[in-house]
Design a protein around this motif. Structure first.
Motif, PDB file in Angstrom:
ATOM      1  N   HIS A   1       0.816  -1.217   0.000  1.00 20.84           N
ATOM      2  CA  HIS A   1       0.000   0.000   0.000  1.00 20.84           C
ATOM      3  C   HIS A   1       0.848   1.263   0.000  1.00 20.84           C
ATOM      4  O   HIS A   1       0.331   2.362  -0.225  1.00 20.84           O
ATOM      5  CB  HIS A   1      -0.938   0.006   1.210  1.00 20.84           C
ATOM      6  CG  HIS A   1      -0.241   0.207   2.525  1.00 20.84           C
ATOM      7  ND1 HIS A   1       0.425  -0.812   3.167  1.00 20.84           N
ATOM      8  CD2 HIS A   1      -0.094   1.307   3.305  1.00 20.84           C
ATOM      9  CE1 HIS A   1       0.945  -0.356   4.298  1.00 20.84           C
ATOM     10  NE2 HIS A   1       0.638   0.928   4.406  1.00 20.84           N
TER      11      HIS A   1
ATOM     12  N   ALA B   1     -10.329  -5.206   1.177  1.00 24.81           N
ATOM     13  CA  ALA B   1     -10.827  -4.979   2.538  1.00 24.81           C
ATOM     14  C   ALA B   1     -10.458  -6.140   3.449  1.00 24.81           C
ATOM     15  O   ALA B   1     -10.071  -5.944   4.608  1.00 24.81           O
ATOM     16  CB  ALA B   1     -12.334  -4.775   2.508  1.00 24.81           C
TER      17      ALA B   1
ATOM     18  N   TYR C   1      -6.655  -6.108   4.165  1.00 25.36           N
ATOM     19  CA  TYR C   1      -6.223  -5.026   5.049  1.00 25.36           C
ATOM     20  C   TYR C   1      -7.195  -4.813   6.213  1.00 25.36           C
ATOM     21  O   TYR C   1      -7.291  -3.711   6.752  1.00 25.36           O
ATOM     22  CB  TYR C   1      -6.066  -3.731   4.254  1.00 25.36           C
ATOM     23  CG  TYR C   1      -4.789  -3.704   3.441  1.00 25.36           C
ATOM     24  CD1 TYR C   1      -3.622  -3.166   3.964  1.00 25.36           C
ATOM     25  CD2 TYR C   1      -4.748  -4.263   2.162  1.00 25.36           C
ATOM     26  CE1 TYR C   1      -2.445  -3.159   3.240  1.00 25.36           C
ATOM     27  CE2 TYR C   1      -3.569  -4.266   1.430  1.00 25.36           C
ATOM     28  CZ  TYR C   1      -2.429  -3.711   1.968  1.00 25.36           C
ATOM     29  OH  TYR C   1      -1.250  -3.723   1.241  1.00 25.36           O
TER      30      TYR C   1
ATOM     31  N   GLU D   1      -8.607  -4.215   9.588  1.00 23.15           N
ATOM     32  CA  GLU D   1      -8.065  -3.614  10.808  1.00 23.15           C
ATOM     33  C   GLU D   1      -6.680  -3.009  10.601  1.00 23.15           C
ATOM     34  O   GLU D   1      -5.981  -2.686  11.575  1.00 23.15           O
ATOM     35  CB  GLU D   1      -8.024  -4.634  11.951  1.00 23.15           C
ATOM     36  CG  GLU D   1      -9.400  -5.200  12.300  1.00 23.15           C
ATOM     37  CD  GLU D   1      -9.343  -6.177  13.458  1.00 23.15           C
ATOM     38  OE1 GLU D   1      -8.236  -6.381  14.005  1.00 23.15           O
ATOM     39  OE2 GLU D   1     -10.396  -6.710  13.813  1.00 23.15           O
ATOM     40  N   HIS D   2      -6.241  -2.842   9.357  1.00 26.81           N
ATOM     41  CA  HIS D   2      -4.951  -2.198   9.084  1.00 26.81           C
ATOM     42  C   HIS D   2      -5.146  -0.685   9.099  1.00 26.81           C
ATOM     43  O   HIS D   2      -6.150  -0.184   8.574  1.00 26.81           O
ATOM     44  CB  HIS D   2      -4.409  -2.649   7.730  1.00 26.81           C
ATOM     45  CG  HIS D   2      -2.983  -2.269   7.479  1.00 26.81           C
ATOM     46  ND1 HIS D   2      -2.607  -0.995   7.141  1.00 26.81           N
ATOM     47  CD2 HIS D   2      -1.837  -3.009   7.536  1.00 26.81           C
ATOM     48  CE1 HIS D   2      -1.287  -0.956   6.986  1.00 26.81           C
ATOM     49  NE2 HIS D   2      -0.803  -2.163   7.222  1.00 26.81           N
TER      50      HIS D   2
ATOM     51  N   ALA E   1      -6.234   1.083   5.816  1.00 23.79           N
ATOM     52  CA  ALA E   1      -7.408   0.596   5.086  1.00 23.79           C
ATOM     53  C   ALA E   1      -8.329   1.710   4.609  1.00 23.79           C
ATOM     54  O   ALA E   1      -8.804   1.695   3.472  1.00 23.79           O
ATOM     55  CB  ALA E   1      -8.181  -0.393   5.956  1.00 23.79           C
ATOM     56  N   SER E   2      -8.597   2.692   5.453  1.00 23.60           N
ATOM     57  CA  SER E   2      -9.568   3.723   5.093  1.00 23.60           C
ATOM     58  C   SER E   2      -9.096   4.580   3.923  1.00 23.60           C
ATOM     59  O   SER E   2      -9.873   4.885   3.010  1.00 23.60           O
ATOM     60  CB  SER E   2      -9.853   4.623   6.307  1.00 23.60           C
ATOM     61  OG  SER E   2      -8.655   5.217   6.774  1.00 23.60           O
ATOM     62  N   ASP E   3      -7.829   4.977   3.909  1.00 24.06           N
ATOM     63  CA  ASP E   3      -7.305   5.795   2.813  1.00 24.06           C
ATOM     64  C   ASP E   3      -7.051   4.959   1.560  1.00 24.06           C
ATOM     65  O   ASP E   3      -7.163   5.459   0.435  1.00 24.06           O
ATOM     66  CB  ASP E   3      -6.004   6.474   3.224  1.00 24.06           C
ATOM     67  CG  ASP E   3      -6.204   7.500   4.323  1.00 24.06           C
ATOM     68  OD1 ASP E   3      -7.319   8.058   4.409  1.00 24.06           O
ATOM     69  OD2 ASP E   3      -5.260   7.736   5.092  1.00 24.06           O
TER      70      ASP E   3
ATOM     71  N   ALA F   1      -8.667   2.467   0.118  1.00 29.69           N
ATOM     72  CA  ALA F   1      -9.800   2.221  -0.771  1.00 29.69           C
ATOM     73  C   ALA F   1      -9.968   3.360  -1.773  1.00 29.69           C
ATOM     74  O   ALA F   1     -10.172   3.125  -2.971  1.00 29.69           O
ATOM     75  CB  ALA F   1     -11.075   2.034   0.044  1.00 29.69           C
ATOM     76  N   ALA F   2      -9.870   4.594  -1.312  1.00 29.30           N
ATOM     77  CA  ALA F   2     -10.015   5.747  -2.201  1.00 29.30           C
ATOM     78  C   ALA F   2      -8.847   5.833  -3.173  1.00 29.30           C
ATOM     79  O   ALA F   2      -9.032   6.152  -4.362  1.00 29.30           O
ATOM     80  CB  ALA F   2     -10.121   7.026  -1.373  1.00 29.30           C
TER      81      ALA F   2
END
Length: 257
Positions: free
Chosen positions: A132, A150, A153, A155-156, A159-161, A163-164
């Motif tokens: 990543h 998802a 990753y 609980e990594h 993960a939130s950034d 995906a975008a």
């Protein structure tokens, strides 16, 4: 644990930063009793997986692994085709190039092509990077379905950034890294796959930030994209997305390569 698992753990210790080690070092890094580590390395020497360097007590990967690496590359028509494209782009622009593969949440180069420019990025073949955080890794992750990413990753912290970022890469057809981790180094990665073998590789060019302007970056992206498109057509890769937005201002952050 089985001896095979333990042997694999020893081999994972070797990388661009660790080319050789002693029994004591293996014992410490694997949290294994020294006697067990000694027996394990002895068995690996006898199997050809390791060898001792001269009269020292230091071990390095055995020559058998060289044969296996060659066999791995030759067994993949995709890697061979990708290598031809990256070599061509490296010759045209003079910048260092790589062909890389994804391994879980890491990415590693399997081929490298040293640039010819006087100012260039030095090859670091064998160095494993967090997928990543690299142009090559993100280009390969973008080929996975969102639910696969998802799960990979879960609980990594990234993960939130991520995906975008991957959605932008799927739209643009390439991943870009702008000297986030390595000052002065940028990277472009474009992924292509072989549906028949379910393999995917990333074609990557790395270069010093100071010698490449926006027009040159666009030319590199176009050249890599054209080569990757040829591979996709030859192998029937319907998931391949040719670069359509030659815009390196995309927010694809990460480590070069």
């Amino acid at each position: 644990m089985s001896i095979l698992h333990n042997a694999a753990q020893v081999l994972h210790l070797f990388n661009a930063e660790c080319s050789d080690l002693t029994v004591t070092e293996a014992s410490q890094r694997l949290d294994m009793p020294k006697a067990n580590a000694s027996r394990l390395l002895k068995a690996m020497r006898e199997a050809g997986l390791l060898e001792v360097i001269g009269n020292t007590r230091r071990h390095r990967p055995g020559k058998l692994l060289l044969d296996l690496a060659v066999a791995y590359r030759r067994s993949s028509g995709l890697i061979g085709r990708a290598g031809e494209v990256v070599a061509e782009v490296t010759r045209s622009f003079g910048h260092t190039g790589y062909v890389s593969v994804l391994d879980g949440r890491e990415v590693t180069a399997v081929l490298d092509f040293e640039g010819s420019n006087s100012l260039r990025v030095v090859s670091n073949l064998g160095r494993r990077l967090q997928a990543h955080q690299s142009a090559t890794g993100r280009s390969l992750l973008a080929r996975l379905a969102p639910d696969q990413v998802a799960a990979l990753y879960a609980e990594h912290p990234a993960a939130s950034d991520l995906a975008a970022q991957l959605e932008q890469i799927r739209h643009a057809g390439f991943a870009y890294s702008n000297q986030e981790s390595t000052p002065g180094v940028e990277a472009i990665g474009i992924a292509v796959g072989d549906p028949s073998t379910q393999e995917a590789v990333s074609l990557c060019i790395v270069y010093p930030h100071t010698v490449v302007d926006e027009a040159a970056r666009s030319a590199i992206i176009a050249a890599l994209g054209q080569g990757a498109a040829r591979i996709a057509a030859q192998l029937g890769d319907t998931e391949f997305t040719p670069p359509t937005a030659i815009d390196t201002g995309l927010e694809n952050k990460g480590t070069a390569q």
